[in-house]
Motif scaffolding. Structure first.
Motif, PDB file in Angstrom:
ATOM      1  N   LEU A  16       0.828  -1.203   0.000  1.00 18.07           N
ATOM      2  CA  LEU A  16       0.000   0.000   0.000  1.00 18.07           C
ATOM      3  C   LEU A  16       0.867   1.261   0.000  1.00 18.07           C
ATOM      4  O   LEU A  16       0.562   2.229  -0.703  1.00 18.07           O
ATOM      5  CB  LEU A  16      -0.946  -0.014   1.201  1.00 18.07           C
ATOM      6  CG  LEU A  16      -2.039  -1.087   1.180  1.00 18.07           C
ATOM      7  CD1 LEU A  16      -2.836  -1.069   2.479  1.00 18.07           C
ATOM      8  CD2 LEU A  16      -2.963  -0.904  -0.022  1.00 18.07           C
ATOM      9  N   TRP A  17       1.946   1.250   0.803  1.00 17.33           N
ATOM     10  CA  TRP A  17       2.849   2.406   0.791  1.00 17.33           C
ATOM     11  C   TRP A  17       3.489   2.593  -0.588  1.00 17.33           C
ATOM     12  O   TRP A  17       3.538   3.704  -1.127  1.00 17.33           O
ATOM     13  CB  TRP A  17       3.936   2.244   1.851  1.00 17.33           C
ATOM     14  CG  TRP A  17       3.509   2.515   3.258  1.00 17.33           C
ATOM     15  CD1 TRP A  17       3.451   1.627   4.286  1.00 17.33           C
ATOM     16  CD2 TRP A  17       3.088   3.777   3.801  1.00 17.33           C
ATOM     17  NE1 TRP A  17       3.018   2.241   5.434  1.00 17.33           N
ATOM     18  CE2 TRP A  17       2.792   3.560   5.172  1.00 17.33           C
ATOM     19  CE3 TRP A  17       2.935   5.055   3.277  1.00 17.33           C
ATOM     20  CZ2 TRP A  17       2.352   4.581   6.018  1.00 17.33           C
ATOM     21  CZ3 TRP A  17       2.490   6.079   4.110  1.00 17.33           C
ATOM     22  CH2 TRP A  17       2.206   5.844   5.456  1.00 17.33           C
ATOM     23  N   LEU A  18       3.999   1.504  -1.175  1.00 16.08           N
ATOM     24  CA  LEU A  18       4.662   1.596  -2.478  1.00 16.08           C
ATOM     25  C   LEU A  18       3.676   1.970  -3.578  1.00 16.08           C
ATOM     26  O   LEU A  18       4.016   2.725  -4.499  1.00 16.08           O
ATOM     27  CB  LEU A  18       5.339   0.265  -2.810  1.00 16.08           C
ATOM     28  CG  LEU A  18       6.515  -0.126  -1.909  1.00 16.08           C
ATOM     29  CD1 LEU A  18       7.056  -1.492  -2.302  1.00 16.08           C
ATOM     30  CD2 LEU A  18       7.620   0.920  -1.973  1.00 16.08           C
ATOM     31  N   CYS A  19       2.449   1.462  -3.466  1.00 18.07           N
ATOM     32  CA  CYS A  19       1.432   1.807  -4.455  1.00 18.07           C
ATOM     33  C   CYS A  19       1.126   3.303  -4.393  1.00 18.07           C
ATOM     34  O   CYS A  19       0.948   3.952  -5.433  1.00 18.07           O
ATOM     35  CB  CYS A  19       0.166   0.990  -4.197  1.00 18.07           C
ATOM     36  SG  CYS A  19      -1.123   1.175  -5.440  1.00 18.07           S
ATOM     37  N   GLY A  20       1.077   3.861  -3.190  1.00 18.62           N
ATOM     38  CA  GLY A  20       0.846   5.290  -3.057  1.00 18.62           C
ATOM     39  C   GLY A  20       1.979   6.114  -3.632  1.00 18.62           C
ATOM     40  O   GLY A  20       1.756   7.143  -4.285  1.00 18.62           O
ATOM     41  N   ILE A  21       3.219   5.658  -3.404  1.00 17.85           N
ATOM     42  CA  ILE A  21       4.378   6.368  -3.972  1.00 17.85           C
ATOM     43  C   ILE A  21       4.328   6.329  -5.495  1.00 17.85           C
ATOM     44  O   ILE A  21       4.582   7.334  -6.172  1.00 17.85           O
ATOM     45  CB  ILE A  21       5.686   5.746  -3.446  1.00 17.85           C
ATOM     46  CG1 ILE A  21       5.815   5.981  -1.929  1.00 17.85           C
ATOM     47  CG2 ILE A  21       6.886   6.313  -4.180  1.00 17.85           C
ATOM     48  CD1 ILE A  21       6.996   5.273  -1.303  1.00 17.85           C
ATOM     49  N   GLY A  22       3.985   5.154  -6.047  1.00 14.64           N
ATOM     50  CA  GLY A  22       3.849   5.052  -7.491  1.00 14.64           C
ATOM     51  C   GLY A  22       2.741   5.945  -8.033  1.00 14.64           C
ATOM     52  O   GLY A  22       2.870   6.528  -9.114  1.00 14.64           O
ATOM     53  N   ALA A  23       1.645   6.059  -7.272  1.00 14.79           N
ATOM     54  CA  ALA A  23       0.544   6.922  -7.701  1.00 14.79           C
ATOM     55  C   ALA A  23       0.972   8.387  -7.719  1.00 14.79           C
ATOM     56  O   ALA A  23       0.572   9.151  -8.614  1.00 14.79           O
ATOM     57  CB  ALA A  23      -0.652   6.729  -6.779  1.00 14.79           C
ATOM     58  N   ILE A  24       1.797   8.799  -6.753  1.00 12.60           N
ATOM     59  CA  ILE A  24       2.302  10.174  -6.743  1.00 12.60           C
ATOM     60  C   ILE A  24       3.145  10.433  -7.991  1.00 12.60           C
ATOM     61  O   ILE A  24       3.021  11.482  -8.654  1.00 12.60           O
ATOM     62  CB  ILE A  24       3.129  10.436  -5.466  1.00 12.60           C
ATOM     63  CG1 ILE A  24       2.225  10.413  -4.228  1.00 12.60           C
ATOM     64  CG2 ILE A  24       3.848  11.780  -5.556  1.00 12.60           C
ATOM     65  CD1 ILE A  24       2.970  10.554  -2.928  1.00 12.60           C
ATOM     66  N   ALA A  25       4.009   9.459  -8.332  1.00 14.07           N
ATOM     67  CA  ALA A  25       4.841   9.611  -9.532  1.00 14.07           C
ATOM     68  C   ALA A  25       3.976   9.729 -10.781  1.00 14.07           C
ATOM     69  O   ALA A  25       4.247  10.550 -11.670  1.00 14.07           O
ATOM     70  CB  ALA A  25       5.800   8.429  -9.651  1.00 14.07           C
ATOM     71  N   GLN A  26       2.925   8.935 -10.853  1.00 22.21           N
ATOM     72  CA  GLN A  26       2.038   8.987 -12.016  1.00 22.21           C
ATOM     73  C   GLN A  26       1.233  10.287 -12.065  1.00 22.21           C
ATOM     74  O   GLN A  26       0.893  10.773 -13.138  1.00 22.21           O
ATOM     75  CB  GLN A  26       1.087   7.786 -11.991  1.00 22.21           C
ATOM     76  CG  GLN A  26       1.737   6.465 -12.334  1.00 22.21           C
ATOM     77  CD  GLN A  26       2.271   6.435 -13.761  1.00 22.21           C
ATOM     78  OE1 GLN A  26       1.702   7.014 -14.674  1.00 22.21           O
ATOM     79  NE2 GLN A  26       3.393   5.746 -13.940  1.00 22.21           N
ATOM     80  N   CYS A  27       0.911  10.843 -10.891  1.00 20.05           N
ATOM     81  CA  CYS A  27       0.196  12.123 -10.855  1.00 20.05           C
ATOM     82  C   CYS A  27       1.018  13.220 -11.538  1.00 20.05           C
ATOM     83  O   CYS A  27       0.471  14.067 -12.257  1.00 20.05           O
ATOM     84  CB  CYS A  27      -0.122  12.520  -9.414  1.00 20.05           C
ATOM     85  SG  CYS A  27      -1.483  11.586  -8.670  1.00 20.05           S
ATOM     86  N   PHE A  28       2.331  13.215 -11.306  1.00 21.88           N
ATOM     87  CA  PHE A  28       3.194  14.223 -11.927  1.00 21.88           C
ATOM     88  C   PHE A  28       3.493  13.883 -13.386  1.00 21.88           C
ATOM     89  O   PHE A  28       3.672  14.791 -14.223  1.00 21.88           O
ATOM     90  CB  PHE A  28       4.502  14.356 -11.151  1.00 21.88           C
ATOM     91  CG  PHE A  28       4.352  15.067  -9.835  1.00 21.88           C
ATOM     92  CD1 PHE A  28       4.253  16.453  -9.779  1.00 21.88           C
ATOM     93  CD2 PHE A  28       4.291  14.362  -8.645  1.00 21.88           C
ATOM     94  CE1 PHE A  28       4.113  17.121  -8.583  1.00 21.88           C
ATOM     95  CE2 PHE A  28       4.155  15.014  -7.431  1.00 21.88           C
ATOM     96  CZ  PHE A  28       4.064  16.402  -7.399  1.00 21.88           C
ATOM     97  N   HIS A  29       3.548  12.575 -13.701  1.00 21.73           N
ATOM     98  CA  HIS A  29       3.923  12.175 -15.064  1.00 21.73           C
ATOM     99  C   HIS A  29       2.718  12.202 -16.004  1.00 21.73           C
ATOM    100  O   HIS A  29       2.758  12.837 -17.070  1.00 21.73           O
ATOM    101  CB  HIS A  29       4.534  10.770 -15.043  1.00 21.73           C
ATOM    102  CG  HIS A  29       4.944  10.275 -16.388  1.00 21.73           C
ATOM    103  ND1 HIS A  29       4.135   9.461 -17.168  1.00 21.73           N
ATOM    104  CD2 HIS A  29       6.079  10.470 -17.122  1.00 21.73           C
ATOM    105  CE1 HIS A  29       4.750   9.185 -18.291  1.00 21.73           C
ATOM    106  NE2 HIS A  29       5.935   9.774 -18.287  1.00 21.73           N
TER     107      HIS A  29
END
Length: 281
Positions: A16-29
């Motif tokens: 869940l933590w890693l999925c959230g970090i990935g979602a943040i990266a996708q929000c910017f990308h």
């Protein structure tokens, strides 16, 4: 089974933590609103449980962890509405919901063995001595109540200092201990890793309110869940205590008990006060 739950819980929260970090990266990308829903969906439960652990007096949970569960569903709704192509944001949000449900209803459940019944003698316990942690001492409920002008004793078993609900229960004890003493009922608290509890919880009223169970003693096997501590705590404690609540009269006999089926859904001290009349019958 305990170790399976521990490993699943650890890797579930890590995901869940890693999925959230990935979602943040996708929000910017990708700059898609759907990934903001994934972020909310993934981090709702971990952040809520962290808040409960750090501030147990302020944040209270329940069986569904309602604030976190609402955020998980809200994140899923955002992903469904924003991702018209039904891509990765939707699939990840549904998968995270599945993980949250498994944790809330299955992997935080407690399986109690055949425990002492009402009207039976409360079993003796082996406690680690505070000044000599390598030595054990026998604790008897009947001897603890002997000579006191008290109808009995409330015995509480807490999972451990790594548990947010155990910390919240201690905060309740601190605030309501005077009310129990007014009724003549003392409170004895047992758990593991006595030195890991906050200092204010270990040095109060002359004796440490959290007594440490000897996890290797056969007398304590009913109350100890081997290998049930969180994986991040295994460096100093592998076992956990099965949470339970007992009202014991001054002769050491059980008059009431509560065996929670989930370590996140413990009875409140105010509800236990309603059972004190049983000691006076």
């Amino acid at each position: 089974m305990n170790k399976f739950k521990v490993f699943f819980t650890f890797f579930a929260f890590l995901w869940l933590w890693l999925c959230g970090i990935g979602a943040i990266a996708q929000c910017f990308h990708a700059r898609e609103l759907a990934w903001l829903g994934v972020l909310m969906n993934a981090w709702a439960l971990p952040i809520w449980m962290l808040m409960r652990f750090l501030s147990p007096q302020k944040y209270a949970g329940d069986l569904r962890e309602s604030p976190a569960f609402f955020a998980v569903l809200a994140g899923l709704a955002i992903a469904l509405l924003a991702d018209a192509e039904r891509g990765w944001p939707v699939y990840l949000s549904i998968y995270n919901l599945f993980i949250a449900l498994l944790y809330l209803h299955h992997f935080s459940a407690v399986a109690h063995p055949q425990m002492p019944q009402i009207d039976e003698q409360f079993p003796d316990l082996m406690l680690l001595e505070q000044d000599a942690p390598d030595k054990s001492a026998l604790w008897s409920a009947a001897e603890h109540c002997e000579g006191e002008n008290s109808p009995g004793l409330l015995v509480i078993f807490l999972r451990g200092p790594f548990c947010a609900d155990s910390r919240r229960c201690l905060a309740q004890i601190e605030s309501q201990r005077a009310a129990f003493h007014h009724r003549g009922v003392d409170i004895s608290v047992f758990s593991v890793s006595g030195s890991r509890w906050p200092l204010s919880c270990r040095q109060q009223g002359g004796l440490p309110p959290v007594s440490t169970l000897d996890t290797g003693a056969t007398e304590n096997h009913l109350f100890i869940a081997p290998g049930a501590a969180p994986l991040w705590a295994w460096g100093w404690q592998c076992d956990a205590v099965r949470p339970s609540y007992w009202l014991v009269d001054k002769e050491g006999y059980i008059v009431w008990r509560a065996l929670p089926g989930n370590y996140r859904a413990l009875p409140s001290l105010s509800s236990i006060r309603d059972q004190l009349y049983r000691l006076e019958e």
